[in-house]
Design an enzyme around this catalytic site. Sequence first.
Site, PDB file in Angstrom:
ATOM      1  N   THR A   1      -8.689   4.719  -5.134  1.00 42.75           N
ATOM      2  CA  THR A   1      -7.595   5.580  -5.587  1.00 42.75           C
ATOM      3  C   THR A   1      -7.995   6.355  -6.837  1.00 42.75           C
ATOM      4  O   THR A   1      -7.685   7.545  -6.976  1.00 42.75           O
ATOM      5  CB  THR A   1      -6.339   4.737  -5.874  1.00 42.75           C
ATOM      6  OG1 THR A   1      -5.942   4.072  -4.683  1.00 42.75           O
ATOM      7  CG2 THR A   1      -5.200   5.599  -6.385  1.00 42.75           C
TER       8      THR A   1
ATOM      9  N   HIS B   1     -10.041   9.278  -5.889  1.00 37.56           N
ATOM     10  CA  HIS B   1      -9.195  10.390  -5.432  1.00 37.56           C
ATOM     11  C   HIS B   1      -8.640  11.164  -6.628  1.00 37.56           C
ATOM     12  O   HIS B   1      -8.597  12.403  -6.629  1.00 37.56           O
ATOM     13  CB  HIS B   1      -8.039   9.869  -4.580  1.00 37.56           C
ATOM     14  CG  HIS B   1      -8.444   9.420  -3.206  1.00 37.56           C
ATOM     15  ND1 HIS B   1      -8.894  10.286  -2.243  1.00 37.56           N
ATOM     16  CD2 HIS B   1      -8.469   8.189  -2.651  1.00 37.56           C
ATOM     17  CE1 HIS B   1      -9.170   9.617  -1.138  1.00 37.56           C
ATOM     18  NE2 HIS B   1      -8.928   8.337  -1.365  1.00 37.56           N
TER      19      HIS B   1
ATOM     20  N   GLU C   1      -6.877  -1.543 -11.957  1.00 32.93           N
ATOM     21  CA  GLU C   1      -7.609  -2.794 -11.754  1.00 32.93           C
ATOM     22  C   GLU C   1      -8.111  -3.257 -13.121  1.00 32.93           C
ATOM     23  O   GLU C   1      -8.904  -2.563 -13.754  1.00 32.93           O
ATOM     24  CB  GLU C   1      -8.768  -2.594 -10.786  1.00 32.93           C
ATOM     25  CG  GLU C   1      -8.324  -2.148  -9.393  1.00 32.93           C
ATOM     26  CD  GLU C   1      -9.483  -1.947  -8.427  1.00 32.93           C
ATOM     27  OE1 GLU C   1     -10.637  -2.245  -8.800  1.00 32.93           O
ATOM     28  OE2 GLU C   1      -9.235  -1.503  -7.291  1.00 32.93           O
TER      29      GLU C   1
ATOM     30  N   CYS D   1      11.842  -2.876  -7.892  1.00 36.26           N
ATOM     31  CA  CYS D   1      13.152  -2.579  -8.472  1.00 36.26           C
ATOM     32  C   CYS D   1      14.031  -3.809  -8.632  1.00 36.26           C
ATOM     33  O   CYS D   1      14.965  -3.820  -9.441  1.00 36.26           O
ATOM     34  CB  CYS D   1      13.867  -1.538  -7.619  1.00 36.26           C
ATOM     35  SG  CYS D   1      14.378  -2.137  -5.980  1.00 36.26           S
TER      36      CYS D   1
ATOM     37  N   CYS E   1      16.765  -3.613  -4.342  1.00 32.60           N
ATOM     38  CA  CYS E   1      16.830  -3.193  -2.941  1.00 32.60           C
ATOM     39  C   CYS E   1      16.899  -4.421  -2.031  1.00 32.60           C
ATOM     40  O   CYS E   1      16.596  -5.538  -2.466  1.00 32.60           O
ATOM     41  CB  CYS E   1      15.641  -2.306  -2.587  1.00 32.60           C
ATOM     42  SG  CYS E   1      14.061  -3.175  -2.498  1.00 32.60           S
TER      43      CYS E   1
ATOM     44  N   ASP F   1     -19.744   0.376   9.979  1.00 32.70           N
ATOM     45  CA  ASP F   1     -19.700   1.488   9.019  1.00 32.70           C
ATOM     46  C   ASP F   1     -20.875   2.401   9.342  1.00 32.70           C
ATOM     47  O   ASP F   1     -21.615   2.136  10.297  1.00 32.70           O
ATOM     48  CB  ASP F   1     -19.764   0.958   7.579  1.00 32.70           C
ATOM     49  CG  ASP F   1     -19.111   1.900   6.571  1.00 32.70           C
ATOM     50  OD1 ASP F   1     -19.681   2.970   6.326  1.00 32.70           O
ATOM     51  OD2 ASP F   1     -18.026   1.585   6.040  1.00 32.70           O
TER      52      ASP F   1
ATOM     53  N   LEU G   1      -5.127  -1.838   7.002  1.00 37.30           N
ATOM     54  CA  LEU G   1      -5.063  -1.520   5.574  1.00 37.30           C
ATOM     55  C   LEU G   1      -5.533  -0.092   5.306  1.00 37.30           C
ATOM     56  O   LEU G   1      -5.018   0.574   4.426  1.00 37.30           O
ATOM     57  CB  LEU G   1      -5.916  -2.500   4.767  1.00 37.30           C
ATOM     58  CG  LEU G   1      -5.908  -2.264   3.261  1.00 37.30           C
ATOM     59  CD1 LEU G   1      -4.589  -2.730   2.639  1.00 37.30           C
ATOM     60  CD2 LEU G   1      -7.081  -2.955   2.563  1.00 37.30           C
TER      61      LEU G   1
ATOM     62  N   ILE H   1      -5.923   3.787   5.248  1.00 36.01           N
ATOM     63  CA  ILE H   1      -4.892   4.824   5.342  1.00 36.01           C
ATOM     64  C   ILE H   1      -5.401   5.919   6.270  1.00 36.01           C
ATOM     65  O   ILE H   1      -6.306   6.680   5.932  1.00 36.01           O
ATOM     66  CB  ILE H   1      -4.542   5.386   3.958  1.00 36.01           C
ATOM     67  CG1 ILE H   1      -4.015   4.261   3.064  1.00 36.01           C
ATOM     68  CG2 ILE H   1      -3.500   6.498   4.081  1.00 36.01           C
ATOM     69  CD1 ILE H   1      -3.760   4.669   1.636  1.00 36.01           C
TER      70      ILE H   1
END
Length: 341
Positions: free
Chosen positions: A41, A44, A65, A94, A97, A196, A263, A265
């Site tokens: 992430t 990105h 992390e 939260c 919810c 891979d 997992l 995306i």
Amino acid sequence: MMKALVKKTPAPGLSLEKVPIPSIGDDDVLIKIRKSAICGTDVHIYKWDAWAQKTIPVPMTVGHEFMGEIVKLGKNVKGLQVGNRVCGEGHLVCNTCPPCRKGKKHLCMNTIGVGVKRPGSFAEFLSLPAENVFVLPSSVPDDIAALFDPYGNAVHTALSFPLAAEDVLITGAGPIGIMAAAIAKHAGARNVVITDINEYRLNLAHKMGATCTINVAQQSLTEVARKIGVTHGFTVGLEMSGSPKGLSSMLEAMQPGGKIALLGILPPNTIIDWDLVIFKMLELKGIYGREIFNTWYQMVHLLEGGLNLEPVITHQFPIDDYEKGFEAMISGQSGKVILDW
């Protein structure tokens, strides 16, 4: 003031800046960061791709992390002490919810991510709600503790289904896929096959315990599976690649009744051969983050039971050399990269 890696402008790169030390509320703690790890992430965000552009507020300290120690407690905080070695759950929930009220906080409908929607842990200090703090036992070294966020993703995914005596296929040998291979083997899987196109990371997966690694650009998954005795298909699949081709190959390789945890995306509008899912009666389960805090205790217990994650850490740099850390991650010639504060 403190050092922090900041997404300062809406452009590629990060800046090492001086920013104010964060304040804490009555229910928060202030953590002095010792170690940070670079996540996909973060890459990105560093590249400032389309996802980052629509997601990340600018300017903001990023990163999620980490491990460190508590240096200050809010007045309402109980059960924690200054000096505790800690890491933390990066998803703030939260608590109001329906999933939260049912005790399933990992399904919170209003999650806020540290380093994504609020200031993160690429900094000398981090403010975090006390309920998100996880106290580290002395058995967990600092370097491994810095990986608990992605390691938790791997544990959550791998342990979604029973693994003992199963034939497990993992698509995607990124650091999380590699850790999942180690977990599956440690949990008693008969075969752990990982695919891979990155030879460096496939070799790393082999070191971490994968029974067989397959470069799908050079080898046939079907042929290799047959050679190792997986003649009727895999019984458990862990999709870590986010690649439509990876998912398609997994669906084809599964035994009827097989179970798949997702997992990676996948791109929007990914085409799935639903005939394979329906007529093979496959079970697909989406995975996001960690089960709060069940996964965290599983992480510790696996390590204390002999799981070795040290080989997945391939690079360490002082924070001033953060550019080298991101270069290593972007190159694909790395496992996990740690930044030392």
